[in-house]
Scaffold this active site. Sequence first.
Site, PDB file in Angstrom:
ATOM      1  N   ASP A 125       3.366  35.303   2.524  1.00  0.00           N
ATOM      2  CA  ASP A 125       3.089  34.738   1.201  1.00  0.00           C
ATOM      3  C   ASP A 125       2.112  33.571   1.324  1.00  0.00           C
ATOM      4  O   ASP A 125       1.999  32.953   2.390  1.00  0.00           O
ATOM      5  CB  ASP A 125       4.392  34.228   0.562  1.00  0.00           C
ATOM      6  CG  ASP A 125       5.364  35.365   0.288  1.00  0.00           C
ATOM      7  OD1 ASP A 125       4.911  36.511   0.160  1.00  0.00           O
ATOM      8  OD2 ASP A 125       6.576  35.085   0.211  1.00  0.00           O
TER       9      ASP A 125
HETATM   10  N1  URA Z   1       9.515  36.965   3.551  1.00  0.00           N
HETATM   11  C1  URA Z   1       9.092  36.264   2.496  1.00  0.00           C
HETATM   12  O1  URA Z   1       9.824  36.077   1.530  1.00  0.00           O
HETATM   13  N2  URA Z   1       7.856  35.758   2.532  1.00  0.00           N
HETATM   14  C2  URA Z   1       7.015  35.905   3.584  1.00  0.00           C
HETATM   15  O2  URA Z   1       5.897  35.388   3.566  1.00  0.00           O
HETATM   16  C3  URA Z   1       7.478  36.644   4.689  1.00  0.00           C
HETATM   17  C4  URA Z   1       8.735  37.169   4.647  1.00  0.00           C
END
Ligand code: URA
Length: 229
Positions: free
Chosen positions: A103
Amino acid sequence: MRIAQILFSQGFGNRRVCAGLLQLGLVRVGGRVVEDPHEDFDPVGLEFEVDGRAWTYHAQALLMLHKPAGYECSQKPRHHPSILSLLPVPLRTRGVQPVGRLDEDTTGLLLLTDDGALIHRLTSPKHHVPKVYEVGCKHPVDDAQLARLRAGVVLEDDPKPVRAAAAERTGENSLSLTLTEGKYHQVKRMVAAVGNRVETLHRSRFGQLALPAELAPGEWAWTELSALG
Ligand code: URA
């Protein structure tokens, strides 16, 4: 392999651009300027310089990036710059792509490669590559939450529970979570499902490969498939 072909394969531009780099005397091998585009070299492990920057030939690119917060993994980012903007142009020209996504606000270890089959293999749920996340939570982490994460929680888009291969408390409000899948926002959704909330998220490991302490946020380094275990 001809030097012009080597430069082309490593992402230095089309054949005309590569010939131009040679003609301008910008390419060195073993400290010597190479101008003849037809000069042959054994590409395996070849070290060369382009415009003063050192490169090593890699038939296929595999690199690790310490992803900083505020970058999107998408090629066409919507709100923040792309992680690809952190890489030198030849790697982008070669078409390296992230292996899965983190993310925008997640930091840590991101692999990138120009090997499409490898991306498929490393992201396929069949292969169960473990990934370790360091999670900072809004509320204290208790044993009941850890037990539920290990036992499996149901997320809204799939009746099949998803479980953490490992979940350990690392502080009052933090835990370390090992996942072998890579569902959308999986850590955030799993932590929410047990009644807590992710405030910070950092990936410290991908397979056997740990994010090197000396790799600062925004920096990248070559790695090998064997390092993943
Ligand atoms: N899980 C998440 O919620 N976000 C990420 O960036 C990676 C794994």
